[in-house]
Design a protein around this motif. Structure first.
Motif, PDB file in Angstrom:
ATOM      1  N   THR A  70     -18.823  82.299  26.684  1.00 17.89           N
ATOM      2  CA  THR A  70     -18.496  83.160  25.544  1.00 17.89           C
ATOM      3  C   THR A  70     -17.070  82.920  25.073  1.00 17.89           C
ATOM      4  O   THR A  70     -16.805  82.804  23.873  1.00 17.89           O
ATOM      5  CB  THR A  70     -18.681  84.641  25.919  1.00 17.89           C
ATOM      6  N   THR A  71     -16.149  82.809  26.003  1.00 20.34           N
ATOM      7  CA  THR A  71     -14.755  82.545  25.660  1.00 20.34           C
ATOM      8  C   THR A  71     -14.605  81.189  24.965  1.00 20.34           C
ATOM      9  O   THR A  71     -13.884  81.068  23.973  1.00 20.34           O
ATOM     10  CB  THR A  71     -13.873  82.588  26.926  1.00 20.34           C
ATOM     11  N   LEU A  72     -15.289  80.170  25.472  1.00 24.75           N
ATOM     12  CA  LEU A  72     -15.208  78.845  24.851  1.00 24.75           C
ATOM     13  C   LEU A  72     -15.801  78.851  23.441  1.00 24.75           C
ATOM     14  O   LEU A  72     -15.274  78.202  22.537  1.00 24.75           O
ATOM     15  CB  LEU A  72     -15.916  77.810  25.726  1.00 24.75           C
ATOM     16  N   LYS A  74     -15.865  81.429  21.395  1.00 21.45           N
ATOM     17  CA  LYS A  74     -14.893  82.132  20.546  1.00 21.45           C
ATOM     18  C   LYS A  74     -13.741  81.207  20.158  1.00 21.45           C
ATOM     19  O   LYS A  74     -13.279  81.222  19.020  1.00 21.45           O
ATOM     20  CB  LYS A  74     -14.348  83.365  21.266  1.00 21.45           C
ATOM     21  N   ARG A  75     -13.293  80.388  21.107  1.00 24.81           N
ATOM     22  CA  ARG A  75     -12.227  79.426  20.794  1.00 24.81           C
ATOM     23  C   ARG A  75     -12.683  78.407  19.773  1.00 24.81           C
ATOM     24  O   ARG A  75     -11.931  78.010  18.887  1.00 24.81           O
ATOM     25  CB  ARG A  75     -11.769  78.714  22.063  1.00 24.81           C
ATOM     26  N   LEU A  76     -13.935  77.949  19.891  1.00 26.23           N
ATOM     27  CA  LEU A  76     -14.496  77.004  18.928  1.00 26.23           C
ATOM     28  C   LEU A  76     -14.508  77.615  17.528  1.00 26.23           C
ATOM     29  O   LEU A  76     -14.081  76.984  16.562  1.00 26.23           O
ATOM     30  CB  LEU A  76     -15.919  76.615  19.335  1.00 26.23           C
ATOM     31  N   ARG A  78     -12.741  80.176  16.358  1.00 22.75           N
ATOM     32  CA  ARG A  78     -11.385  80.464  15.856  1.00 22.75           C
ATOM     33  C   ARG A  78     -10.582  79.192  15.596  1.00 22.75           C
ATOM     34  O   ARG A  78      -9.778  79.147  14.670  1.00 22.75           O
ATOM     35  CB  ARG A  78     -10.642  81.349  16.850  1.00 22.75           C
ATOM     36  N   GLY A  79     -10.800  78.168  16.405  1.00 20.33           N
ATOM     37  CA  GLY A  79     -10.018  76.942  16.268  1.00 20.33           C
ATOM     38  C   GLY A  79     -10.602  75.967  15.274  1.00 20.33           C
ATOM     39  O   GLY A  79     -10.024  75.688  14.227  1.00 20.33           O
ATOM     40  N   THR A  80     -11.783  75.459  15.581  1.00 15.15           N
ATOM     41  CA  THR A  80     -12.410  74.449  14.738  1.00 15.15           C
ATOM     42  C   THR A  80     -12.797  74.992  13.375  1.00 15.15           C
ATOM     43  O   THR A  80     -12.561  74.370  12.345  1.00 15.15           O
ATOM     44  CB  THR A  80     -13.653  73.866  15.439  1.00 15.15           C
ATOM     45  N   GLN A  82     -11.792  77.932  12.100  1.00 10.46           N
ATOM     46  CA  GLN A  82     -10.754  78.844  11.586  1.00 10.46           C
ATOM     47  C   GLN A  82     -11.313  80.237  11.287  1.00 10.46           C
ATOM     48  O   GLN A  82     -10.959  80.879  10.313  1.00 10.46           O
ATOM     49  CB  GLN A  82     -10.108  78.263  10.330  1.00 10.46           C
TER      50      GLN A  82
END
Length: 92
Positions: A70-72, A74-76, A78-80, A82
């Motif tokens: 789930t954390t990974l 969310k990072r995808l 937010r990061g990739t 945006q």
């Protein structure tokens, strides 16, 4: 950690969860879940189930893999992407 499978669900009903479980998990396997009521539809004769109620226990190890994925994700998002993650990016 074991194997994890993801699927885009139309809703979070017990029926949608049951369909996913029957399509992706072999009978006899043990499923680690939280105490959410929609999981109660899982057939106890076909599958084992380890329930962790995180509001009542401090043992976070049982659902560590789910929290990590789930954390990974969310990072995808937010990061990739945006923060702009649209249905067209999901499986069809």
């Amino acid at each position: 950690m074991g194997r994890i499978r993801l699927h885009v669900a139309l809703d979070c009903s017990g029926y949608s969860l049951e369909t996913f479980v029957l399509d992706n998990i072999e009978p006899g396997a043990t499923i680690a879940t939280d105490d959410w009521q929609s999981y109660n539809i899982i057939d106890k004769e076909q599958f084992g189930r380890e329930i962790t109620n995180q509001s009542k226990t401090k043992n976070y190890d049982k659902l560590y893999g789910a929290h990590l994925v789930t954390t990974l994700l969310k990072r995808l998002i937010r990061g990739t992407y945006q923060g702009r993650f649209e249905p067209r990016y999901l499986q069809t």
